[in-house]
Design a protein around this motif. Sequence first.
Motif, PDB file in Angstrom:
ATOM      1  N   ASN A 267       0.646  -1.273   0.028  1.00 18.93           N
ATOM      2  CA  ASN A 267       0.063   0.056  -0.076  1.00 18.93           C
ATOM      3  C   ASN A 267       0.853   1.394  -0.056  1.00 18.93           C
ATOM      4  N   GLU A 268       1.507   1.427  -1.039  1.00 16.28           N
ATOM      5  CA  GLU A 268       2.593   2.678  -1.234  1.00 16.28           C
ATOM      6  C   GLU A 268       2.376   3.482  -2.207  1.00 16.28           C
ATOM      7  N   GLU A 269       0.865   3.591  -2.495  1.00 18.58           N
ATOM      8  CA  GLU A 269       0.647   4.426  -3.731  1.00 18.58           C
ATOM      9  C   GLU A 269       1.177   5.900  -3.558  1.00 18.58           C
ATOM     10  N   ALA A 270       1.193   6.229  -2.366  1.00 20.62           N
ATOM     11  CA  ALA A 270       1.688   7.841  -2.155  1.00 20.62           C
ATOM     12  C   ALA A 270       3.083   7.860  -2.322  1.00 20.62           C
ATOM     13  N   VAL A 271       4.015   7.147  -2.271  1.00 17.81           N
ATOM     14  CA  VAL A 271       5.416   7.268  -2.578  1.00 17.81           C
ATOM     15  C   VAL A 271       6.179   6.584  -3.560  1.00 17.81           C
ATOM     16  N   LEU A 272       5.201   5.677  -4.063  1.00 19.54           N
ATOM     17  CA  LEU A 272       6.012   4.849  -5.116  1.00 19.54           C
ATOM     18  C   LEU A 272       6.301   5.419  -6.569  1.00 19.54           C
ATOM     19  N   GLY A 273       5.594   6.512  -6.691  1.00 24.01           N
ATOM     20  CA  GLY A 273       5.939   7.203  -7.914  1.00 24.01           C
ATOM     21  C   GLY A 273       7.421   7.717  -7.858  1.00 24.01           C
ATOM     22  N   ALA A 274       7.694   8.604  -6.745  1.00 23.03           N
ATOM     23  CA  ALA A 274       8.867   9.131  -6.622  1.00 23.03           C
ATOM     24  C   ALA A 274      10.083   8.063  -6.679  1.00 23.03           C
ATOM     25  N   CYS A 275       9.696   6.990  -5.971  1.00 20.33           N
ATOM     26  CA  CYS A 275      10.763   5.640  -5.731  1.00 20.33           C
ATOM     27  C   CYS A 275      11.099   5.257  -7.320  1.00 20.33           C
ATOM     28  N   LEU A 276       9.822   5.163  -8.315  1.00 19.63           N
ATOM     29  CA  LEU A 276      10.358   4.721  -9.450  1.00 19.63           C
ATOM     30  C   LEU A 276      11.046   5.727 -10.405  1.00 19.63           C
ATOM     31  N   ALA A 277      10.554   7.103 -10.243  1.00 20.57           N
ATOM     32  CA  ALA A 277      11.293   8.106 -10.939  1.00 20.57           C
ATOM     33  C   ALA A 277      12.790   7.983 -10.380  1.00 20.57           C
TER      34      ALA A 277
ATOM     35  N   ARG B 210      28.892   5.327  -0.295  1.00 20.34           N
ATOM     36  CA  ARG B 210      28.647   5.857  -1.678  1.00 20.34           C
ATOM     37  C   ARG B 210      27.396   5.753  -2.428  1.00 20.34           C
ATOM     38  N   PRO B 211      27.126   4.476  -2.314  1.00 17.83           N
ATOM     39  CA  PRO B 211      25.783   4.257  -3.074  1.00 17.83           C
ATOM     40  C   PRO B 211      24.691   4.830  -1.982  1.00 17.83           C
ATOM     41  N   ARG B 212      24.111   5.951  -2.587  1.00 15.34           N
ATOM     42  CA  ARG B 212      23.164   7.016  -1.615  1.00 15.34           C
ATOM     43  C   ARG B 212      21.760   6.651  -2.157  1.00 15.34           C
ATOM     44  N   VAL B 213      21.081   6.611  -0.739  1.00 16.05           N
ATOM     45  CA  VAL B 213      19.512   6.616  -1.161  1.00 16.05           C
ATOM     46  C   VAL B 213      18.980   7.638   0.236  1.00 16.05           C
ATOM     47  N   TYR B 214      17.985   8.168  -0.175  1.00 15.99           N
ATOM     48  CA  TYR B 214      17.249   8.988   1.049  1.00 15.99           C
ATOM     49  C   TYR B 214      15.722   8.049   1.093  1.00 15.99           C
ATOM     50  N   THR B 215      15.566   8.049   2.356  1.00 10.40           N
ATOM     51  CA  THR B 215      14.587   7.502   2.792  1.00 10.40           C
ATOM     52  C   THR B 215      13.551   8.166   3.780  1.00 10.40           C
ATOM     53  N   SER B 216      12.308   7.620   3.999  1.00 10.36           N
ATOM     54  CA  SER B 216      11.330   8.371   4.681  1.00 10.36           C
ATOM     55  C   SER B 216      11.290   8.247   6.085  1.00 10.36           C
TER      56      SER B 216
ATOM     57  N   PHE C 110      18.383  -4.114  -3.860  1.00 14.03           N
ATOM     58  CA  PHE C 110      17.345  -3.822  -2.876  1.00 14.03           C
ATOM     59  C   PHE C 110      17.182  -2.554  -2.470  1.00 14.03           C
ATOM     60  N   THR C 111      15.791  -2.022  -2.561  1.00 16.10           N
ATOM     61  CA  THR C 111      15.719  -0.808  -1.938  1.00 16.10           C
ATOM     62  C   THR C 111      14.021  -0.991  -1.435  1.00 16.10           C
ATOM     63  N   ASP C 112      13.548   0.224  -0.929  1.00 15.62           N
ATOM     64  CA  ASP C 112      12.096   0.164  -0.273  1.00 15.62           C
ATOM     65  C   ASP C 112      11.173   0.987  -1.098  1.00 15.62           C
ATOM     66  N   ALA C 113      10.003   1.038  -1.072  1.00 16.68           N
ATOM     67  CA  ALA C 113       9.102   1.889  -2.003  1.00 16.68           C
ATOM     68  C   ALA C 113       9.128   3.390  -1.462  1.00 16.68           C
ATOM     69  N   ASP C 114       9.456   3.553  -0.022  1.00 16.08           N
ATOM     70  CA  ASP C 114       9.390   4.917   0.506  1.00 16.08           C
ATOM     71  C   ASP C 114      10.862   5.566   0.417  1.00 16.08           C
TER      72      ASP C 114
END
Length: 232
Positions: free
Chosen positions: A10-20, A202-208, A98-102
């Motif tokens: 149930n990640e419709e609110a954040v999944l678009g940004a993840c995919l982009a 070095r592999p960077r991610v920004y999470t919620s 591997f990463t997360d939808a948020d």
Amino acid sequence: MIGIAVPAHNEEAVLGACLAALLAAARDPGLGGEAVAVLIVLDACDDDSDGVVRRHRPLFAAAGVTLDSIAVDERRVGAARAAGARRLLSLGARWLAFTDADTRVTPQWLAAQLALDADVVCGSVAVDDWSPHGDRADALRAHFDGFYQDREGHRHIHGANLGVDATAYRAAGGFEAVSCHEDVLLVKALERIGARFAWSARPRVYTSARRDARARDGFGDTLLRMLDSPLS
């Protein structure tokens, strides 16, 4: 081929940004044109997460990147990650990321993992928006910054920023079908088989920093427990 698995409940609110963000990483020239397949594992979703995937698929196809989804009814992040890995391995993935939808990966995320020339890459995470925590946001940010080691040689383990060679993943037995700590259990299994590790920022991610944590004892739940502890 590089495979990316993303569990989503149930990640419709954040999944678009993840995919982009994933599309930008998959198009990084640093990959030398290697094919990338992104797989969203829809775990017991009853929102429009699947619709978000369908609407993004033409953008991925136009860029030569595969975007697909599978549906499972596990309600366990370990089982969802394992299902995603199995599908990607069956498609011929040599490297699993591997990463997360948020979470939003940076454009150099995949290339940075591969450049470390390891069997396993454990990356760090950062938060760029603490506003969900309202008037306690500044104190929580300071508390987090005080203990989190966002640097080379850190020892943090996050399913939201993890890369594994396909051969090593198979040899270690893959993710366990658990509701939490699947990333830690996999890393321990990889250590037991003598896999070569890189602990890198070095592999960077920004999470919620959202307050509706989805995984018990996961990153979001850890932040919520910080709120219950004394903050300076």
